[in-house]
Write an enzyme that holds these catalytic residues in place. Structure first.
Site, PDB file in Angstrom:
ATOM      1  N   TYR A  49      -0.235  -4.939  -5.614  1.00 14.88           N
ATOM      2  CA  TYR A  49      -0.513  -4.655  -4.198  1.00 14.88           C
ATOM      3  C   TYR A  49      -1.231  -5.820  -3.516  1.00 14.88           C
ATOM      4  O   TYR A  49      -1.356  -5.830  -2.283  1.00 14.88           O
ATOM      5  CB  TYR A  49      -1.359  -3.377  -4.040  1.00 14.88           C
ATOM      6  CG  TYR A  49      -0.754  -2.116  -4.637  1.00 14.88           C
ATOM      7  CD1 TYR A  49       0.564  -2.079  -5.074  1.00 14.88           C
ATOM      8  CD2 TYR A  49      -1.507  -0.959  -4.764  1.00 14.88           C
ATOM      9  CE1 TYR A  49       1.107  -0.930  -5.634  1.00 14.88           C
ATOM     10  CE2 TYR A  49      -0.968   0.202  -5.311  1.00 14.88           C
ATOM     11  CZ  TYR A  49       0.335   0.202  -5.755  1.00 14.88           C
ATOM     12  OH  TYR A  49       0.863   1.351  -6.299  1.00 14.88           O
ATOM     13  N   ILE A 223      -2.535  10.927  -4.647  1.00 15.97           N
ATOM     14  CA  ILE A 223      -3.158   9.735  -4.052  1.00 15.97           C
ATOM     15  C   ILE A 223      -2.464   9.325  -2.753  1.00 15.97           C
ATOM     16  O   ILE A 223      -1.841   8.260  -2.664  1.00 15.97           O
ATOM     17  CB  ILE A 223      -3.146   8.566  -5.076  1.00 15.97           C
ATOM     18  CG1 ILE A 223      -1.763   8.430  -5.738  1.00 15.97           C
ATOM     19  CG2 ILE A 223      -4.231   8.755  -6.124  1.00 15.97           C
ATOM     20  CD1 ILE A 223      -1.598   7.171  -6.611  1.00 15.97           C
ATOM     21  N   LYS A 225      -1.608   7.782   0.854  1.00 19.12           N
ATOM     22  CA  LYS A 225      -2.010   6.540   1.543  1.00 19.12           C
ATOM     23  C   LYS A 225      -1.883   6.729   3.040  1.00 19.12           C
ATOM     24  O   LYS A 225      -0.931   7.364   3.531  1.00 19.12           O
ATOM     25  CB  LYS A 225      -1.092   5.391   1.082  1.00 19.12           C
ATOM     26  CG  LYS A 225      -1.277   4.088   1.834  1.00 19.12           C
ATOM     27  CD  LYS A 225      -0.337   3.938   3.033  1.00 19.12           C
ATOM     28  CE  LYS A 225      -0.686   2.718   3.871  1.00 19.12           C
ATOM     29  NZ  LYS A 225       0.102   2.651   5.127  1.00 19.12           N
ATOM     30  N   SER A 226      -2.823   6.177   3.794  1.00 17.36           N
ATOM     31  CA  SER A 226      -2.657   6.055   5.238  1.00 17.36           C
ATOM     32  C   SER A 226      -3.446   4.843   5.699  1.00 17.36           C
ATOM     33  O   SER A 226      -4.434   4.465   5.066  1.00 17.36           O
ATOM     34  CB  SER A 226      -3.152   7.305   5.968  1.00 17.36           C
ATOM     35  OG  SER A 226      -3.079   7.080   7.375  1.00 17.36           O
ATOM     36  N   ARG A 231      -5.884   9.913  10.138  1.00 19.67           N
ATOM     37  CA  ARG A 231      -4.981  10.484   9.114  1.00 19.67           C
ATOM     38  C   ARG A 231      -5.619  10.399   7.728  1.00 19.67           C
ATOM     39  O   ARG A 231      -5.461  11.300   6.902  1.00 19.67           O
ATOM     40  CB  ARG A 231      -3.630   9.769   9.147  1.00 19.67           C
ATOM     41  CG  ARG A 231      -2.888   9.989  10.457  1.00 19.67           C
ATOM     42  CD  ARG A 231      -1.412   9.679  10.334  1.00 19.67           C
ATOM     43  NE  ARG A 231      -1.101   8.263  10.370  1.00 19.67           N
ATOM     44  CZ  ARG A 231      -0.832   7.572  11.476  1.00 19.67           C
ATOM     45  NH1 ARG A 231      -0.884   8.168  12.664  1.00 19.67           N
ATOM     46  NH2 ARG A 231      -0.537   6.289  11.412  1.00 19.67           N
ATOM     47  N   ASN A 235      -6.202  13.747   5.537  1.00 19.74           N
ATOM     48  CA  ASN A 235      -5.658  13.906   4.180  1.00 19.74           C
ATOM     49  C   ASN A 235      -6.752  14.264   3.178  1.00 19.74           C
ATOM     50  O   ASN A 235      -6.456  14.721   2.071  1.00 19.74           O
ATOM     51  CB  ASN A 235      -4.945  12.625   3.724  1.00 19.74           C
ATOM     52  CG  ASN A 235      -3.733  12.311   4.568  1.00 19.74           C
ATOM     53  OD1 ASN A 235      -3.223  13.179   5.293  1.00 19.74           O
ATOM     54  ND2 ASN A 235      -3.251  11.074   4.502  1.00 19.74           N
TER      55      ASN A 235
HETATM   56  N1  LIG Z   1       2.949   3.712  -9.676  1.00 19.26           N
HETATM   57  C1  LIG Z   1       3.890   3.432  -8.803  1.00 19.26           C
HETATM   58  O1  LIG Z   1       4.958   2.911  -9.128  1.00 19.26           O
HETATM   59  C2  LIG Z   1       3.659   3.776  -7.349  1.00 19.26           C
HETATM   60  C3  LIG Z   1       4.721   3.736  -6.443  1.00 19.26           C
HETATM   61  C4  LIG Z   1       4.491   4.091  -5.116  1.00 19.26           C
HETATM   62  C5  LIG Z   1       3.214   4.464  -4.710  1.00 19.26           C
HETATM   63  N2  LIG Z   1       2.171   4.459  -5.624  1.00 19.26           N
HETATM   64  C6  LIG Z   1       0.785   4.816  -5.208  1.00 19.26           C
HETATM   65  O2  LIG Z   1       0.806   6.062  -4.519  1.00 19.26           O
HETATM   66  C7  LIG Z   1       0.224   5.908  -3.226  1.00 19.26           C
HETATM   67  C8  LIG Z   1       0.827   6.883  -2.245  1.00 19.26           C
HETATM   68  O3  LIG Z   1       2.215   6.742  -2.132  1.00 19.26           O
HETATM   69  P1  LIG Z   1       2.922   6.016  -0.894  1.00 19.26           P
HETATM   70  O4  LIG Z   1       2.007   5.070  -0.230  1.00 19.26           O
HETATM   71  O5  LIG Z   1       4.219   5.496  -1.432  1.00 19.26           O
HETATM   72  O6  LIG Z   1       3.336   7.209   0.088  1.00 19.26           O
HETATM   73  P2  LIG Z   1       2.665   8.519   0.724  1.00 19.26           P
HETATM   74  O7  LIG Z   1       1.206   8.545   0.460  1.00 19.26           O
HETATM   75  O8  LIG Z   1       3.518   9.655   0.306  1.00 19.26           O
HETATM   76  O9  LIG Z   1       2.940   8.294   2.270  1.00 19.26           O
HETATM   77  C9  LIG Z   1       2.398   7.252   3.003  1.00 19.26           C
HETATM   78  C10 LIG Z   1       3.079   7.292   4.372  1.00 19.26           C
HETATM   79  O10 LIG Z   1       2.726   8.511   5.035  1.00 19.26           O
HETATM   80  C11 LIG Z   1       2.100   8.218   6.284  1.00 19.26           C
HETATM   81  N3  LIG Z   1       0.996   9.173   6.441  1.00 19.26           N
HETATM   82  C12 LIG Z   1      -0.051   9.354   5.588  1.00 19.26           C
HETATM   83  N4  LIG Z   1      -0.855  10.341   6.015  1.00 19.26           N
HETATM   84  C13 LIG Z   1      -0.312  10.797   7.176  1.00 19.26           C
HETATM   85  C14 LIG Z   1      -0.686  11.818   8.090  1.00 19.26           C
HETATM   86  N5  LIG Z   1      -1.779  12.575   7.874  1.00 19.26           N
HETATM   87  N6  LIG Z   1       0.094  11.988   9.193  1.00 19.26           N
HETATM   88  C15 LIG Z   1       1.195  11.247   9.410  1.00 19.26           C
HETATM   89  N7  LIG Z   1       1.610  10.271   8.548  1.00 19.26           N
HETATM   90  C16 LIG Z   1       0.871  10.054   7.453  1.00 19.26           C
HETATM   91  C17 LIG Z   1       1.586   6.803   6.156  1.00 19.26           C
HETATM   92  O11 LIG Z   1       1.586   6.187   7.414  1.00 19.26           O
HETATM   93  P3  LIG Z   1       0.231   5.551   8.042  1.00 19.26           P
HETATM   94  O12 LIG Z   1      -0.297   4.607   7.009  1.00 19.26           O
HETATM   95  O13 LIG Z   1       0.706   4.905   9.295  1.00 19.26           O
HETATM   96  O14 LIG Z   1      -0.701   6.723   8.280  1.00 19.26           O
HETATM   97  C18 LIG Z   1       2.645   6.156   5.253  1.00 19.26           C
HETATM   98  O15 LIG Z   1       3.769   5.765   6.004  1.00 19.26           O
HETATM   99  C19 LIG Z   1       0.478   4.422  -2.922  1.00 19.26           C
HETATM  100  O16 LIG Z   1      -0.296   3.957  -1.846  1.00 19.26           O
HETATM  101  C20 LIG Z   1       0.154   3.809  -4.247  1.00 19.26           C
HETATM  102  O17 LIG Z   1      -1.256   3.746  -4.435  1.00 19.26           O
HETATM  103  C21 LIG Z   1       2.389   4.143  -6.931  1.00 19.26           C
END
Ligand SMILES: NC(=O)c1ccc[n+]([C@@H]2O[C@H](COP(=O)([O-])OP(=O)(O)OC[C@H]3O[C@@H](n4cnc5c(N)ncnc54)[C@H](OP(=O)(O)O)[C@@H]3O)[C@@H](O)[C@H]2O)c1
Length: 256
Positions: A49, A223, A225-226, A231, A235
């Site tokens: 990251y 976990i 992310k925002s 937001r 969360n």
């Molecule tokens: N081990 C692996 O291979 C792997 C792969 C992927 C992810 N991860 C980990 O998992 C974490 C979470 O997954 P992710 O980042 O892929 O996706 P996620 O947490 O499912 O979704 C993040 C998305 O949702 C939006 N969002 C978040 N809260 C919101 C809310 N309350 N209202 C409206 N929109 C909202 C965010 O936009 P905004 O930021 O604009 O709010 C962003 O576009 C990652 O950050 C990372 O740490 C690990």
């Protein structure tokens, strides 16, 4: 407000891991600081990251005691064979003496890679990380590294949400004593689903909050992310309600 102890799961070797953490893929140090200020005590980062230095700065700026925050980072699959130097670089960037959890980010070249896991076990024994685990592994790959070393991963971090729910996957993790940590809870969800919407309305929350609470009530680590402070806070605002058994069953059914 009375401080409440947020729920944790005990992972091997007896480490308490908060069930709700802050994901930092595509997040900045400012976002991590906003999360810490909102109450999160668990941050998920990775070498890949390229924000460990920013996360480290946020941890220091927050003023939160080291033992009160749980930090995960991950070895990129391409750094297999360079485990120690990679973790040392992570620790340097984070400004920490040890992380709480270190994961193999993906199976290197699609292979379980018991030799990499063997080095994880050695490095954990030296105290550079409190717990070790994997990410994106399947049950067969978990068995391969466990049989090779006698040490099972504490955690497997995988894509997870109601539509991905699979009781066989849950049972496979529980049988092996491996905590299931979900990632991308929102990106993999249908947030307009009528079942989620109805349950959200009943509790006066959003469907995203229902998805997060579904993880917590099942003891899955999650976990989100925002990069938006409101937001980020929303969360984390999932401790004022919980889902009953019937609601959990209806949400589980979205993945069946
Ligand atoms: N081990 C692996 O291979 C792997 C792969 C992927 C992810 N991860 C980990 O998992 C974490 C979470 O997954 P992710 O980042 O892929 O996706 P996620 O947490 O499912 O979704 C993040 C998305 O949702 C939006 N969002 C978040 N809260 C919101 C809310 N309350 N209202 C409206 N929109 C909202 C965010 O936009 P905004 O930021 O604009 O709010 C962003 O576009 C990652 O950050 C990372 O740490 C690990």
């Amino acid at each position: 407000m009375t401080p409440t102890r947020k729920p944790t799961v005990t992972i091997a070797p007896g480490v308490e891991m908060p069930l709700l953490g802050f994901g930092t893929w595509e997040a900045t140090g400012e976002d991590a600081l906003a999360a810490l200020e909102a109450g999160y005590r668990h941050i998920d980062t990775a070498t890949m990251y390229r924000n460990e230095d920013q996360v480290g700065r946020a941890l220091r700026e927050s003023g939160i005691a080291r033992n009160d925050v749980f930090v995960t980072t991950k070895l990129p699959a391409g750094n297999a064979g360079r485990e120690r130097e990679t973790l040392e670089a992570s620790l340097e960037a984070l400004g920490l003496e040890c992380v709480d959890l270190w994961l193999i980010h993906w199976p290197p070249d699609g292979d379980a890679s018991p030799a990499v896991w063997e080095r994880f076990v050695e490095i954990a024994e030296e105290g550079l990380t409190r717990a070790i685990g994997v990410s994106n592994y399947d049950a067969g790959q978990i068995d391969e590294i466990t049989e090779a070393t006698g040490v099972a991963p504490a955690v497997n971090q995988i894509p997870w949400s109601p539509v991905l729910y699979d009781p066989a996957v849950v049972a496979a993790h529980r049988a092996r004593g491996v905590a299931l940590e979900g990632y991308s809870p929102f990106k993999t969800s249908d947030l307009g689903d009528p079942v989620l919407t109805e349950i959200a309305e009943r509790h006066g929350v959003t469907t995203r909050q229902v998805v997060l609470r579904w993880h917590i009530d099942h003891e899955f680590v999650v976990i989100p992310k925002s990069s938006d402070p409101a937001r980020i806070a929303a969360n984390f605002d999932v401790f004022g309600f919980s889902l009953d058994a019937a609601e959990l069953v209806r949400i589980d059914a979205l993945g069946l």
